[in-house]
Design a protein around this motif. Structure first.
Motif, mmCIF file in Angstrom:
data_model
loop_
_atom_site.group_PDB
_atom_site.id
_atom_site.type_symbol
_atom_site.label_atom_id
_atom_site.label_comp_id
_atom_site.label_asym_id
_atom_site.label_seq_id
_atom_site.Cartn_x
_atom_site.Cartn_y
_atom_site.Cartn_z
ATOM 1 N N MET A 8 43.027 36.780 33.653
ATOM 2 C CA MET A 8 43.133 35.471 34.302
ATOM 3 C C MET A 8 43.889 35.587 35.626
ATOM 4 O O MET A 8 43.497 35.006 36.639
ATOM 5 N N ALA A 9 44.982 36.335 35.606
ATOM 6 C CA ALA A 9 45.784 36.519 36.815
ATOM 7 C C ALA A 9 44.987 37.271 37.878
ATOM 8 O O ALA A 9 45.040 36.945 39.075
ATOM 9 N N PHE A 10 44.224 38.278 37.442
ATOM 10 C CA PHE A 10 43.398 39.038 38.379
ATOM 11 C C PHE A 10 42.340 38.142 39.014
ATOM 12 O O PHE A 10 42.113 38.181 40.226
ATOM 13 N N ALA A 11 41.693 37.314 38.193
ATOM 14 C CA ALA A 11 40.643 36.423 38.691
ATOM 15 C C ALA A 11 41.193 35.434 39.709
ATOM 16 O O ALA A 11 40.542 35.130 40.711
ATOM 17 N N GLU A 12 42.415 34.954 39.462
ATOM 18 C CA GLU A 12 43.027 34.003 40.383
ATOM 19 C C GLU A 12 43.263 34.646 41.758
ATOM 20 O O GLU A 12 43.058 34.016 42.795
ATOM 21 N N LYS A 13 43.676 35.926 41.755
ATOM 22 C CA LYS A 13 43.904 36.625 43.016
ATOM 23 C C LYS A 13 42.595 36.958 43.725
ATOM 24 O O LYS A 13 42.519 36.963 44.953
ATOM 25 N N ALA A 14 41.553 37.244 42.930
ATOM 26 C CA ALA A 14 40.276 37.662 43.508
ATOM 27 C C ALA A 14 39.412 36.489 43.957
ATOM 28 O O ALA A 14 38.485 36.664 44.757
ATOM 29 N N GLU A 15 39.693 35.299 43.475
ATOM 30 C CA GLU A 15 38.851 34.128 43.751
ATOM 31 C C GLU A 15 38.600 33.877 45.242
ATOM 32 O O GLU A 15 37.464 33.580 45.631
ATOM 33 N N PRO A 16 39.620 33.965 46.116
ATOM 34 C CA PRO A 16 39.371 33.654 47.536
ATOM 35 C C PRO A 16 38.296 34.520 48.181
ATOM 36 O O PRO A 16 37.679 34.100 49.164
ATOM 37 N N SER A 17 38.064 35.728 47.662
ATOM 38 C CA SER A 17 37.055 36.619 48.239
ATOM 39 C C SER A 17 35.661 36.351 47.697
ATOM 40 O O SER A 17 34.678 36.904 48.201
ATOM 41 N N MET A 18 35.573 35.524 46.687
ATOM 42 C CA MET A 18 34.282 35.227 46.081
ATOM 43 C C MET A 18 33.483 34.301 46.997
ATOM 44 O O MET A 18 34.020 33.320 47.509
ATOM 45 N N PRO A 19 32.201 34.601 47.238
ATOM 46 C CA PRO A 19 31.396 33.730 48.102
ATOM 47 C C PRO A 19 31.411 32.286 47.619
ATOM 48 O O PRO A 19 31.403 32.025 46.413
ATOM 49 N N TYR A 20 31.407 31.373 48.576
ATOM 50 C CA TYR A 20 31.486 29.949 48.260
ATOM 51 C C TYR A 20 30.397 29.520 47.281
ATOM 52 O O TYR A 20 30.662 28.749 46.350
ATOM 53 N N ILE B 75 29.969 28.479 39.520
ATOM 54 C CA ILE B 75 30.825 28.545 38.337
ATOM 55 C C ILE B 75 31.546 27.226 38.095
ATOM 56 O O ILE B 75 31.705 26.788 36.945
ATOM 57 N N LYS B 76 31.991 26.568 39.175
ATOM 58 C CA LYS B 76 32.651 25.270 39.006
ATOM 59 C C LYS B 76 31.699 24.247 38.397
ATOM 60 O O LYS B 76 32.076 23.479 37.498
ATOM 61 N N ALA B 77 30.460 24.228 38.863
ATOM 62 C CA ALA B 77 29.473 23.301 38.310
ATOM 63 C C ALA B 77 29.167 23.642 36.854
ATOM 64 O O ALA B 77 28.994 22.753 36.018
ATOM 65 N N MET B 78 29.108 24.935 36.551
ATOM 66 C CA MET B 78 28.857 25.376 35.178
ATOM 67 C C MET B 78 30.011 24.960 34.268
ATOM 68 O O MET B 78 29.802 24.505 33.133
ATOM 69 N N ALA B 79 31.243 25.082 34.765
ATOM 70 C CA ALA B 79 32.418 24.698 33.987
ATOM 71 C C ALA B 79 32.442 23.187 33.750
ATOM 72 O O ALA B 79 32.712 22.725 32.632
ATOM 73 N N GLU B 80 32.163 22.422 34.792
ATOM 74 C CA GLU B 80 32.192 20.964 34.674
ATOM 75 C C GLU B 80 31.137 20.443 33.700
ATOM 76 O O GLU B 80 31.414 19.588 32.863
ATOM 77 N N SER B 81 29.918 20.965 33.786
ATOM 78 C CA SER B 81 28.845 20.449 32.929
ATOM 79 C C SER B 81 28.952 20.930 31.488
ATOM 80 O O SER B 81 28.401 20.309 30.584
ATOM 81 N N SER B 82 29.699 22.023 31.268
ATOM 82 C CA SER B 82 29.867 22.525 29.896
ATOM 83 C C SER B 82 31.207 22.121 29.285
ATOM 84 O O SER B 82 31.424 22.296 28.084
ATOM 85 N N GLY B 83 32.117 21.589 30.135
ATOM 86 C CA GLY B 83 33.430 21.209 29.629
ATOM 87 C C GLY B 83 34.317 22.405 29.342
ATOM 88 O O GLY B 83 35.239 22.329 28.531
ATOM 89 N N THR B 84 34.064 23.517 30.032
ATOM 90 C CA THR B 84 34.867 24.722 29.831
ATOM 91 C C THR B 84 35.835 24.908 30.995
ATOM 92 O O THR B 84 35.745 24.241 32.021
ATOM 93 N N ASP B 85 36.759 25.859 30.829
ATOM 94 C CA ASP B 85 37.789 26.130 31.836
ATOM 95 C C ASP B 85 37.210 26.980 32.968
ATOM 96 O O ASP B 85 36.735 28.097 32.740
ATOM 97 N N TYR B 86 37.235 26.457 34.182
ATOM 98 C CA TYR B 86 36.703 27.163 35.347
ATOM 99 C C TYR B 86 37.341 28.537 35.514
ATOM 100 O O TYR B 86 36.650 29.538 35.768
ATOM 101 N N LYS B 87 38.660 28.612 35.354
ATOM 102 C CA LYS B 87 39.360 29.877 35.577
ATOM 103 C C LYS B 87 38.975 30.930 34.553
ATOM 104 O O LYS B 87 38.921 32.124 34.862
ATOM 105 N N LYS B 88 38.671 30.488 33.345
ATOM 106 C CA LYS B 88 38.248 31.449 32.314
ATOM 107 C C LYS B 88 36.840 31.947 32.576
ATOM 108 O O LYS B 88 36.547 33.139 32.383
#
Length: 380
Positions: free
Chosen positions: A98-110, A116-129
């Motif tokens: 989780m900590a690694f993903a948080e650091k790597a997120e800014p480099s991920m293409p928009y 992933i954010k849309a997938m998390a919202e529509s499934s009710g899951t945690d975006y960071k996970k």
């Protein structure tokens, strides 16, 4: 993962599955016998189909639209996947990822953060996970391509093994993802529930591809501002009309970890050995090219390694040179499998636009294989 820990996890999974607890329920939620095809969707609409007991997910539109469709259709399965990961992996490992993903997120293409954010919202899951699942995958795999004088009619065939740990969980996660993007080429990927990129796939132009983790890189570390290869391959496959074009694209990108990638089309196969600060391109000899989990270009590795799986693939190509058939390719992939970890095997015939898939069984390379007509699938 060491052998002792692997045995502990396997035993734990067996005990839990027999006990009838919540983890058993979560496991059942992602098993394909429990997945249901979309009952009201029609061709050309987002939907889940079950073909030969393999789930096939169709997504359409922008990254945000596809992410939302993904999460809505596989809501129950995504919730269960995250629950299983949290229960099976040690808490300290989950926190580390989780900590690694948080650091790597800014480099991920928009567009992929949006997906992933849309997938998390529509499934009710945690975006960071979900983000962590997509930023830390590592695989041990192998590929072989034969063409030209190696095959009876000169046509190219490519095989790819996908070998993973923790088969008690991963065995339930295999899925075919068909993406019909608003812009770019459509793609078909043999993937795992929760991943937004492609580990093994083919696009509408007949460019097929697969990756392999590397164990002997000159510099073996992680670049936090790089991307995992499944994302680069998804991006590249939507942009590239040939294997060489996709290889050229991949060599220009910053990798998260050292990796091998094979790309092939109707006329050639090429391997990119992708390090953290350098790359090398390997091409076939007399219509044969193979790779597994090591670099072979001298400028790329810290030391040469004896690779039995690579040798196995090359010996198969030699023994059947000139008469190499799809059956011989399956045999070669079976011989080169990682015992007890061979969860997916895909055989490509790009000139015929066919993909032969075996997944969610061990060893997958033993078959049986389900033949996917790519042109037909992409018309749907």
């Amino acid at each position: 993962m060491n052998r002792k820990f692997s045995h502990i996890i396997t035993l734990l999974a067996v005990v839990i599955l027999v006990s009838g607890c919540k983890l058993y329920t979560a496991y059942n939620d992602v098993m394909h016998s429990h997945l249901e095809a979309s009952s009201t969707a029609h061709l050309g609409e987002p939907r889940l189909e079950i073909q030969n007991n393999i789930p096939v997910l169709h997504l359409y539109g922008t990254p945000e639209e596809m992410g939302s469709q993904y999460g809505k259709i596989l809501k129950k399965q995504l919730v269960s996947v995250i629950y299983m990961v949290e229960k099976v992996f040690p808490k300290r490992m989950v926190k580390k990822y989780m900590a690694f993903a948080e650091k790597a997120e800014p480099s991920m293409p928009y567009e992929y953060r949006t997906f992933i954010k849309a997938m998390a919202e529509s499934s009710g899951t945690d975006y960071k996970k979900l983000l962590a699942i997509n930023l830390v995958p590592k695989t041990s795999c192998s590929v072989l391509a034969v063409w030209d004088k190696a095959t009876p009619d000169g046509s190219l065939m490519m095989g790819r093994n996908a070998d993973y740990n923790l088969k008690k969980i991963n065995k339930a996660l295999g899925i075919i993802i068909v993406k019909h993007p608003k812009t770019g080429y459509a793609t078909v990927a043999s993937s795992f529930i929760g991943l937004v990129g492609s580990l093994t796939g083919i696009n509408e132009k007949g460019v097929c591809f697969g990756n392999m983790l590397v164990k002997n890189s000159r510099k073996d570390s992680t670049q936090i501002d790089g991307l995992p290869i499944h994302l680069w391959m998804q991006i590249g496959s939507e942009k590239s009309a040939s294997a060489r074009e996709m290889i050229n694209f991949l060599t220009l990108q910053k990798q998260m970890i050292p990796i091998n990638v094979m790309c092939a089309d109707t006329s050639e196969a090429i391997i990119a050995e992708l390090g953290l600060n350098r790359f090398s391109v390997r091409e076939g000899s007399k219509g044969v090219l193979a790779s597994s989990n090591y670099f072979y270009s001298s400028e790329m590795y810290s030391k040469p390694e004896i690779d039995n799986r690579f040798a196995c693939l090359m010996l198969n190509a030699r023994d059947h040179y000139g008469e190499f058939s799809l059956n011989y390719l399956q045999d070669a992939m079976y011989d080169a499998r990682v015992p007890n970890k061979n969860l997916q095997c895909v055989l490509f015939e790009p000139s015929k636009m066919l993909m032969h898939v075996s997944m969610n069984k061990v060893p997958a390379s033993k078959g049986p294989f389900f033949t996917v007509d790519i042109k037909k699938l992409l018309k749907e």
